[in-house]
Design an enzyme around this catalytic site. Structure first.
Site, PDB file in Angstrom:
ATOM      1  N   ALA A   1       3.831  -6.215  -8.193  1.00 18.69           N
ATOM      2  CA  ALA A   1       4.303  -5.171  -7.276  1.00 18.69           C
ATOM      3  C   ALA A   1       5.487  -4.437  -7.880  1.00 18.69           C
ATOM      4  CB  ALA A   1       4.698  -5.791  -5.939  1.00 18.69           C
TER       5      ALA A   1
ATOM      6  N   SER B   1       5.953   2.153 -10.470  1.00 20.91           N
ATOM      7  CA  SER B   1       5.603   2.025 -11.888  1.00 20.91           C
ATOM      8  C   SER B   1       5.642   3.329 -12.687  1.00 20.91           C
ATOM      9  CB  SER B   1       4.201   1.409 -12.003  1.00 20.91           C
ATOM     10  OG  SER B   1       3.233   2.340 -11.542  1.00 20.91           O
TER      11      SER B   1
ATOM     12  N   PRO C   1      12.690  14.159 -19.347  1.00 23.13           N
ATOM     13  CA  PRO C   1      14.065  13.795 -19.703  1.00 23.13           C
ATOM     14  C   PRO C   1      14.139  12.333 -20.148  1.00 23.13           C
ATOM     15  CG  PRO C   1      13.978  14.833 -17.525  1.00 23.13           C
ATOM     16  CD  PRO C   1      12.560  14.593 -17.945  1.00 23.13           C
TER      17      PRO C   1
ATOM     18  N   LYS D   1      13.104  -2.538 -14.253  1.00 22.05           N
ATOM     19  CA  LYS D   1      12.268  -3.642 -14.743  1.00 22.05           C
ATOM     20  C   LYS D   1      13.097  -4.612 -15.590  1.00 22.05           C
ATOM     21  CE  LYS D   1       8.335  -4.138 -14.339  1.00 22.05           C
ATOM     22  NZ  LYS D   1       7.522  -4.812 -13.288  1.00 22.05           N
TER      23      LYS D   1
ATOM     24  N   LEU E   1       0.833  -1.214   0.000  1.00 23.38           N
ATOM     25  CA  LEU E   1       0.000   0.000   0.000  1.00 23.38           C
ATOM     26  C   LEU E   1       0.864   1.258   0.000  1.00 23.38           C
ATOM     27  CD1 LEU E   1      -3.010  -0.957   2.331  1.00 23.38           C
ATOM     28  CD2 LEU E   1      -2.784  -1.235  -0.139  1.00 23.38           C
TER      29      LEU E   1
ATOM     30  N   TYR F   1      13.184   3.684 -14.113  1.00 22.20           N
ATOM     31  CA  TYR F   1      12.081   2.711 -14.004  1.00 22.20           C
ATOM     32  C   TYR F   1      12.307   1.524 -14.930  1.00 22.20           C
ATOM     33  CZ  TYR F   1       7.684   0.505 -15.349  1.00 22.20           C
ATOM     34  OH  TYR F   1       6.733  -0.426 -15.675  1.00 22.20           O
TER      35      TYR F   1
ATOM     36  N   TYR G   1       3.631  16.642 -22.775  1.00 18.88           N
ATOM     37  CA  TYR G   1       5.089  16.796 -22.780  1.00 18.88           C
ATOM     38  C   TYR G   1       5.611  16.984 -24.206  1.00 18.88           C
ATOM     39  CZ  TYR G   1       4.871  14.520 -18.114  1.00 18.88           C
ATOM     40  OH  TYR G   1       4.595  14.182 -16.820  1.00 18.88           O
TER      41      TYR G   1
ATOM     42  N   THR H   1       7.282  -4.998 -18.835  1.00 15.97           N
ATOM     43  CA  THR H   1       6.815  -3.883 -19.667  1.00 15.97           C
ATOM     44  C   THR H   1       7.582  -3.783 -20.979  1.00 15.97           C
ATOM     45  OG1 THR H   1       6.838  -1.458 -19.747  1.00 15.97           O
ATOM     46  CG2 THR H   1       8.360  -2.451 -18.231  1.00 15.97           C
ATOM     47  N   ASP H   2       6.937  -3.219 -21.993  1.00 14.94           N
ATOM     48  CA  ASP H   2       7.639  -2.986 -23.269  1.00 14.94           C
ATOM     49  C   ASP H   2       8.744  -1.941 -23.121  1.00 14.94           C
ATOM     50  OD1 ASP H   2       5.999  -0.749 -22.980  1.00 14.94           O
ATOM     51  OD2 ASP H   2       5.078  -0.894 -24.955  1.00 14.94           O
ATOM     52  N   GLU H   3       8.699  -1.168 -22.025  1.00 18.38           N
ATOM     53  CA  GLU H   3       9.694  -0.100 -21.865  1.00 18.38           C
ATOM     54  C   GLU H   3      11.117  -0.638 -21.723  1.00 18.38           C
ATOM     55  OE1 GLU H   3       6.837   3.232 -19.795  1.00 18.38           O
ATOM     56  OE2 GLU H   3       8.984   3.339 -19.637  1.00 18.38           O
TER      57      GLU H   3
ATOM     58  N   ASP I   1       5.526  -5.985   2.458  1.00 24.71           N
ATOM     59  CA  ASP I   1       6.519  -5.590   1.451  1.00 24.71           C
ATOM     60  C   ASP I   1       7.104  -6.836   0.794  1.00 24.71           C
ATOM     61  OD1 ASP I   1       8.776  -4.548   0.140  1.00 24.71           O
ATOM     62  OD2 ASP I   1       9.086  -3.037   1.711  1.00 24.71           O
TER      63      ASP I   1
ATOM     64  N   ARG J   1       2.453   5.883 -27.970  1.00 25.46           N
ATOM     65  CA  ARG J   1       2.313   4.753 -27.057  1.00 25.46           C
ATOM     66  C   ARG J   1       1.311   3.775 -27.675  1.00 25.46           C
ATOM     67  NH1 ARG J   1       6.231   6.745 -25.745  1.00 25.46           N
ATOM     68  NH2 ARG J   1       7.066   7.260 -23.697  1.00 25.46           N
TER      69      ARG J   1
END
Ligand code: NAD
Ligand code: DAU
Length: 348
Positions: A81, A84, A287, A167, A35, A163, A220, A138-140, A59, A227
């Protein structure tokens, strides 16, 4: 099947829990969530006394807690978890490395140890079955595309933000535990999700709620970053297929050919709400802002028969309606800590 869902009080995790309890009467869920600012038990309202659902506040970095939960009997872990939000990782990467990397390692260690313990016959029957581990990624992790091409599972990892780097690190750890320890790990890499219960710091809910409040819509840079949008329920159905039919050790990209430049998404939202484009403000760019994401989902379609059910137009209209009808849910969130953070970052 008993699932340990981590991060189940967040956006995708809560949608997944609702979905899987509805779709699979044989599945029960333990939701482990710390949380953080993004975790909200209101996302799971109505499930409190569901006979196949339980919640533990904690956690994923807490080794003792995670081992204790697994020892109680778990057949699969789905790790949602995470910290993100890309902008937050630019402000402070520490929680991202802690939760996304170390937390994933703690879960992987506990899954391997629990499996070995069951093999040694110290726990319940059914012991020979290892714990299936799904790392929701993620695709990132693939970084940024130019105007052409799509990410496949073989695309090189080139994360741009703290981030996405955290990942990518977690993905590599998870795949290494498959190779080294034989843990049946599957990594999924999904494109941008949207839908109900998404925290209003992310593009779509931020734009909807700002428009409803008559506040400026901060876009931005030049607004032409692309996306690849997927409705959260289509992501949940993909994860269900991966859980029951995915091949251990594999990576599955998930995306529904929903590519749109940001400015087009914002204009669509304004049209749906009948609000003026004069609310749009072009602000300084993020950035390291990735220019374009696009997923090639042919592997999950070919192997598991997955296809998205929502078109972006249908899904966005339904989502806008949800935020209109559930004002009480997002108004509380927006009045607090989120706004302070936002002021610090963009001064709007
Ligand atoms: P979210 O930020 O809405 O939710 C994250 C949840 O994790 C929250 O409930 C939070 O309380 C919990 N959490 C954070 N740190 C924790 C910790 N140390 N221990 C236990 N719980 C903790 O995130 P989301 O958008 O629902 O994303 C879920 C997962 O899906 C993430 O792993 C994210 O990387 C991945 N993903 C997200 C998207 C997207 O578009 N949102 C797309 C692809 C993949
Ligand atoms: O691609 C999957 C990823 O999608 C997930 O792994 C992340 O957890 C999730 O946050 C999301 O990352 P993005 O950075 O793509 O999402 P975000 O909603 O922050 O931004 C989407 C696009 O909109 C991006 O190009 C930045 C832009 N943007 C975002 C915000 C919050 C704006 O122009 N204005 C804004 O105020």
């Amino acid at each position: 099947m008993k699932l340990l869902v981590t991060g189940g009080a967040g956006f995708i995790g809560s949608n997944f829990i609702r979905y899987i309890l509805r779709a699979r009467p044989g599945v029960s869920v333990i939701n482990l969530d710390k949380l953080t600012y993004a975790g909200n038990l209101e996302n799971l309202a109505g499930l409190e006394s569901h006979p196949r659902y339980s919640f533990i506040r904690g956690d994923i970095c807490n080794r003792h807690l995670v081992s204790d939960i697994m020892s109680g009997g778990v057949d699969a872990v789905i790790n949602f978890a995470a910290e993100s939000h890309v902008d937050r990782s630019i402000m402070d990467a520490s929680p991202f490395v802690e939760t996304n990397v170390r937390g994933t390692q703690v879960l992987l260690d506990a899954a391997v140890a629990y499996w070995k313990e069951r093999l040694n016959g110290r726990a319940a029957a059914g012991a020979e079955r290892p714990v299936i581990f799904i790392q929701v990624s993620t695709d990132e992790v693939y970084g940024s595309l130019g105007p052409e091409g799509r990410f496949t599972e073989e695309s090189p990892l080139k994360p741009s933000s703290p981030y996405s780097a955290s990942k990518a690190a977690a993905d590599l750890l998870a795949l290494a535990y498959h190779r080294t320890h034989g843990l049946p790990v599957i990594v999924t890499r999904c494109s941008n999700n949207y839908g109900p219960y998404q925290f209003p710091e992310k593009l779509i809910p931020l734009m909807i709620t700002n428009a409803l409040e008559g506040r400026p819509l901060p876009v931005y840079g030049d607004g032409l970053n692309v996306r690849d949008w997927l409705h959260v329920e289509d992501h949940c159905r993909a994860l269900e297929l991966v859980l029951f039919r995915g091949r251990p050790g594999e990576i599955y990209n998930i995306g529904g050919h929903g590519e749109r430049p940001n400015i087009e998404v914002v204009q669509m939202i304004l049209r749906l709400l009948n609000k003026p484009e004069s609310l749009i403000r072009f602000v300084k760019d993020r950035p390291g802002h990735d220019r374009r994401y696009a997923i090639d989902p042919s592997k999950i379609t070919r192997e598991l028969g997955w296809r998205p059910r929502y078109t972006f137009e249908e899904g966005l209209a339904e989502t806008v309606e949800w935020y209109v009808k559930n004002r009480f849910w997002w108004e509380r969130i927006k009045s607090g800590e989120y706004r302070e953070y936002y002021m610090k970052m963009y001064g709007e």
